[in-house]
Design a protein around this motif. Structure first.
Motif, PDB file in Angstrom:
ATOM      1  N   SER A   1      -0.464  12.662   2.715  1.00 20.99           N
ATOM      2  CA  SER A   1       0.871  12.880   2.002  1.00 20.99           C
ATOM      3  C   SER A   1       1.974  11.945   1.839  1.00 20.99           C
ATOM      4  O   SER A   1       2.835  12.120   1.611  1.00 20.99           O
ATOM      5  CB  SER A   1       1.409  14.517   2.397  1.00 20.99           C
ATOM      6  OG  SER A   1       0.413  15.461   1.974  1.00 20.99           O
TER       7      SER A   1
ATOM      8  N   PRO B   1       0.794  -1.137   0.192  1.00 22.41           N
ATOM      9  CA  PRO B   1       0.104  -0.147   0.141  1.00 22.41           C
ATOM     10  C   PRO B   1       0.868   1.205  -0.055  1.00 22.41           C
ATOM     11  O   PRO B   1       0.375   2.301  -0.327  1.00 22.41           O
ATOM     12  CB  PRO B   1      -0.729  -0.090   1.291  1.00 22.41           C
ATOM     13  CG  PRO B   1      -0.564  -1.430   1.782  1.00 22.41           C
ATOM     14  CD  PRO B   1       0.747  -2.059   1.312  1.00 22.41           C
ATOM     15  N   LEU B   2       1.989   1.118   0.452  1.00 17.75           N
ATOM     16  CA  LEU B   2       2.853   2.114   0.544  1.00 17.75           C
ATOM     17  C   LEU B   2       3.198   2.734  -0.879  1.00 17.75           C
ATOM     18  O   LEU B   2       3.521   4.070  -1.134  1.00 17.75           O
ATOM     19  CB  LEU B   2       4.155   1.943   1.341  1.00 17.75           C
ATOM     20  CG  LEU B   2       4.244   2.232   2.712  1.00 17.75           C
ATOM     21  CD1 LEU B   2       3.211   1.531   3.435  1.00 17.75           C
ATOM     22  CD2 LEU B   2       5.550   1.969   3.515  1.00 17.75           C
ATOM     23  N   ASP B   3       3.129   1.982  -1.847  1.00 19.95           N
ATOM     24  CA  ASP B   3       3.518   2.423  -3.251  1.00 19.95           C
ATOM     25  C   ASP B   3       2.425   3.278  -3.791  1.00 19.95           C
ATOM     26  O   ASP B   3       2.724   3.983  -4.755  1.00 19.95           O
ATOM     27  CB  ASP B   3       3.409   1.205  -4.253  1.00 19.95           C
ATOM     28  CG  ASP B   3       4.808   0.176  -4.063  1.00 19.95           C
ATOM     29  OD1 ASP B   3       5.771   0.673  -3.225  1.00 19.95           O
ATOM     30  OD2 ASP B   3       4.763  -0.944  -4.591  1.00 19.95           O
ATOM     31  N   LYS B   4       1.469   3.343  -3.268  1.00 15.86           N
ATOM     32  CA  LYS B   4       0.070   3.981  -3.874  1.00 15.86           C
ATOM     33  C   LYS B   4      -0.011   5.648  -3.130  1.00 15.86           C
ATOM     34  O   LYS B   4      -0.645   6.236  -3.729  1.00 15.86           O
ATOM     35  CB  LYS B   4      -1.187   3.137  -3.464  1.00 15.86           C
ATOM     36  CG  LYS B   4      -1.361   2.113  -4.436  1.00 15.86           C
ATOM     37  CD  LYS B   4      -2.763   1.448  -4.072  1.00 15.86           C
ATOM     38  CE  LYS B   4      -2.720   0.079  -4.850  1.00 15.86           C
ATOM     39  NZ  LYS B   4      -3.556  -0.974  -3.974  1.00 15.86           N
ATOM     40  N   VAL B   5       0.825   5.813  -2.122  1.00 15.54           N
ATOM     41  CA  VAL B   5       0.735   7.301  -1.612  1.00 15.54           C
ATOM     42  C   VAL B   5       1.987   7.765  -1.766  1.00 15.54           C
ATOM     43  O   VAL B   5       3.041   7.392  -0.963  1.00 15.54           O
ATOM     44  CB  VAL B   5       0.354   7.041  -0.055  1.00 15.54           C
ATOM     45  CG1 VAL B   5      -0.040   8.289   0.412  1.00 15.54           C
ATOM     46  CG2 VAL B   5      -1.030   6.209   0.155  1.00 15.54           C
ATOM     47  N   PRO B   6       2.105   8.620  -2.554  1.00 23.73           N
ATOM     48  CA  PRO B   6       3.719   9.158  -2.904  1.00 23.73           C
ATOM     49  C   PRO B   6       3.815  10.347  -1.676  1.00 23.73           C
ATOM     50  O   PRO B   6       2.950  10.706  -0.984  1.00 23.73           O
ATOM     51  CB  PRO B   6       3.554   9.928  -4.105  1.00 23.73           C
ATOM     52  CG  PRO B   6       2.005  10.137  -4.395  1.00 23.73           C
ATOM     53  CD  PRO B   6       1.194   9.104  -3.489  1.00 23.73           C
TER      54      PRO B   6
END
Lengths: 448, 335
Positions: free
Chosen positions: A418, A358-363
């Motif tokens: 963010s 899921p970290l990949d989806k929130v820059p």
């Protein structure tokens, strides 16, 4: 009106459906068993066996390395192969005893025999708990006998058994409650026998109605034990939050639960207490959830400590596709793994593997001061300001905004739109401040 | 299994809310007010809004390009700034003014102070105040072009298309009833003169409700603002409890747009819960003060940018008590 929860917190995706309705099955290890000397908070244990020695199931193979420490017992019978540093979940290499399993499970004398707790004195019970290597199995790994030896026994009025299991994906505590509920009651009764003024409260989140019902059924007729339903929210099971929900008392970083008249133990720990005192069995097994969408057949296993994670993955049908992320523990506070050639320790609650991160989806973007972290923080801090101080390496400002009160639950980073690594930055700064304090204390001691 | 895996520090999950999705929600929430503005003032209003948005986005792009900023995922904040600024123009504005305004908002108010999250003043309002000072006449020229069927059909009274209802109310003597001069219901639904986005309190409330339901904003700032402004007017307007007057003050002018969309701007409002309430109250009182005591009828824009400057101070004073430390601080006070 009784409050069933605390202010703040988040509702991450639970993912418990994957494993909660499947019975936890016993898994017997095939390969070597590895026992790292640091499976607890405190000084590492010291090996008392040498390569080539024959060891039995239940035999203590390492003794406590200090007061805050814990001995380690062997979970199988076999020969000590070697003593060498191995990779552990934290990513560091830790000295470990490697035991070659002979598959005979030859036990030390008396292992598993029943013993009447009523025949033991309080000191004897505490000694048994210490010598059985019992530590907090919820994740922190604090030696249980220290928790159970507060300064003033009479001041303890509440023993909280933590069955809230608020971490996503984890169902091992749930399965313990359903499958070994009697042992939880038994263990709690042993702990209650140490404290005359205490009542026992088993706290369970309301997303586990079957466990609540089952435990209530078992607690019937026990006038010192109640089952308390708490609201499903992360981190409901965090020690400070749970104490405040159950008793209305609040503690901060400079206090211990005992200061609020409480002792909090995880359900699996209480089972371990029962096994040690009433069944003469040291801590050599635990429940581990193997789950996540990259696992073919997610489920819970009752395993011997020291079992390799790889064996558990295989037992769960292996990976159904290449995992992008693997975590030891839950998704909120667990540790990401880069290798699964790691042994199960006393504190391993879960092994999760996911196809997506899921970290990949929130820059990561600049903070827009939306205040979500403030609303989510169960410690009522302002994570945005903490991170600001952390980024400037301003430890003084960090402490001024109560950074040391952080419990590192991860709520702030979870909600941040963010994608800012709030928890991570705060954690790092807390470590550096704690290190500094240690150094200062050591210097002060040396000066004396 | 020897593929590379991701390694990171916990937590390993995210709520899925992103800055872009929040900004997009604000844009969606502004659609009712924008549509009503276009419906009310005609296609010219649409042209003004589009010009503002496009020039804001373009200004940001040019800044990033010439300042050689690393490429970042787009977060739509310039769209919000442009749209908010556009809603603050009268439909009669010459189109070059929105271009200047958007460029000022993005480059001077926002980027020069460090870009997203670093500006201390609401960019749209900063630009609006700059324009009001520079082009006072054009910014408050609410004359509607002749032959506009919409405004004639609904507003009915010619006078309303020239001055805003708040201006009319201000000039009333204390004994004349508000209802005799303006229609309060028209003010609520928006069939009055004014800037494109402020006339319809209803459309703004729908947008505000959307923001609250989507959990983009909390009710703290808007409610504290509106209630405190109402109370201030109740006490100091000299009219006592005059429901029509109070409602006209609350739904008239920029108060609604300001309370729901400008004062709630994340970057320039306090982050602490109590700070947000104090900030809202300050806004309400100052707006009331300016409306009653200054020469003009309006005060929302200047109030908000003034209070933006107080935000760090408010935050410092309203640091929340950490869990488990509440009692300690009480003891300190007693000691």
């Amino acid at each position: 009106m009784r409050k069933d929860t605390f202010r703040g917190g988040v509702h991450p995706y639970e993912g418990k459906k994957l494993t909660e309705d499947r019975e936890a099955i016993t898994y017997l290890p095939k390969g070597d068993l590895v026992f790292p000397m640091s499976q607890h908070i405190g000084a590492p244990a010291k090996p008392i066996v040498a390569p080539g020695d024959r060891v039995l199931m239940g035999q203590t193979i390492a003794e406590a390395g200090g007061f805050v420490s814990s001995p380690i017992a062997c979970s199988v019978s076999g020969h000590v192969k070697e003593i060498k540093p191995v990779l552990t979940v934290s990513g560091s290499m830790v000295q470990a005893i490697v035991v070659e399993n002979d598959g005979l499970y030859e036990a030390v004398e008396g292992l598993g025999e029943e013993r009447d707790p009523a025949s033991l004195s309080r000191q004897e019970i505490r000694d048994i708990i210490r010598d059985s290597g019992i530590v907090g199995m919820g994740g922190a790994g604090f030696p249980t006998f220290i928790k159970l030896s507060p300064k003033n026994d009479a001041a303890i009025d509440t023993i909280i058994v933590n069955g809230s299991e608020c971490e996503p994906y984890l169902t091992s505590d749930y399965r313990v409650m359903l499958q070994e509920g009697e042992r939880i009651i038994g263990g709690l009764k042993i702990i209650l026998s140490l404290f005359d003024n205490a009542r026992g409260v088993i706290a369970i989140e309301d997303n586990k109605p079957r466990a609540i019902e089952h435990m209530k059924e078992l607690a019937k007729g026990e006038d010192r034990i109640t089952v308390r339903k708490v609201k499903t929210k992360y981190p409901e099971g965090a020690e400070r939050q749970l104490i405040s929900v159950v008793t209305g008392r609040k503690i901060n970083s400079s206090m211990l639960p005992a200061d609020a008249g409480c002792i909090v133990d995880n359900v699996d720990t209480v089972v371990a207490v029962y096994m040690a005192v009433a069944r003469r069995t040291p801590l050599i097994r635990r429940l581990v959830t193997v789950s996540g969408d990259a696992i073919t057949e997610p489920r819970n296993f009752i395993v011997k400590t020291g079992t390799n994670y790889n064996e558990l993955i295989e037992a769960a049908g292996g990976f159904n596709s290449n995992p992008v992320k693997m975590i030891s523990g839950g998704t909120m506070m667990g540790l990401a793994l880069f290798d699964t050639n790691i042994p199960v320790t006393k504190t391993s609650s879960a092994l999760l593997a996911f196809k997506e991160d899921p970290l990949d989806k929130v820059p990561t973007q600049p903070c827009i001061r939306c205040g979500r972290c403030v609303a989510a923080c169960p410690q009522h801090l302002v994570p945005q300001m903490l991170m600001d101080a952390a980024e400037k390496f301003d430890n003084e400002a960090f402490e001024a905004v109560n950074g040391m009160e952080c419990v590192e639950c991860g709520c702030c980073a979870y909600v941040c739109p963010s994608g800012r690594p709030l928890t991570q930055a705060i954690k790092q700064t807390r470590r550096s401040i704690l290190d500094e304090r240690k150094k200062k204390a050591a210097a002060a001691a040396a000066a004396k | 299994m020897k593929e590379l895996v991701n390694v990171s520090a916990s937590p390993h999950d995210r709520s899925g809310r992103t800055t872009a999705s929040l900004m997009l929600d604000v844009v969606i929430a502004l659609i009712p007010a924008s549509l009503f503005g276009v419906f009310q003032f005609g296609l010219k209003a649409l042209l003004v809004l589009v010009t503002s948005v496009v020039s804001a986005v373009l200004a940001e792009y040019l800044w990033n390009h010439f300042m050689k900023k690393p490429k970042a995922p787009y977060e739509c904040s310039a769209v919000v700034t442009g749209l908010l600024l556009g809603l603050n123009f009268p439909a009669s504005i010459p189109l070059w003014i929105p271009v200047v305004g958007s460029a000022f908002a993005i480059i001077v108010v926002k980027q020069m102070y460090g870009g997203l999250g670093r500006n201390f003043m609401n960019p749209a309002l900063g630009a609006r105040c700059f324009l009001v000072i520079c082009f006072a006449g054009r910014m408050t020229d609410f004359a509607v072009e002749k032959g506009n069927a919409v405004i004639n059909g609904f507003a009915g009274v010619d006078g309303l298309s020239r001055a805003t209802p708040l201006g009319i109310i201000k000039d009333l003597s204390a004994t004349t009833s508000v209802g005799s001069a303006v229609s309060v219901s028209d003010m609520f639904f928006g069939f009055t003169g004014g800037v494109i986005g402020e006339t319809s309190a209803l459309a703004i409330l729908i947008g505000g409700l959307y923001l609250v339901i989507r959990k983009v904003i909390s009710l703290r700032i808007p409610l504290a603002y509106i209630i405190s402004c109402g109370l201030f007017m109740l006490v100091f307007s000299g009219r006592g409890f005059d429901a029509e007057y109070l409602i006209a003050q609350l739904v008239g002018g920029g108060l609604m747009l300001g309370a729901w969309f400008m004062a709630t701007d994340y970057v320039t409002s306090p982050i602490t819960p109590w700070g947000q309430i104090i900030y809202g109250i300050l806004l309400g009182v100052l707006t009331g003060l300016i409306r009653l005591c200054s020469s003009g009828a309006e005060g929302v824009s200047f109030t908000i940018i003034f209070c933006n400057l107080l935000v760090p101070l408010i935050e410092k004073m309203t640091m929340p008590k950490a869990f488990g430390l509440e009692k300690k601080s009480k003891k300190k006070k007693e000691a």
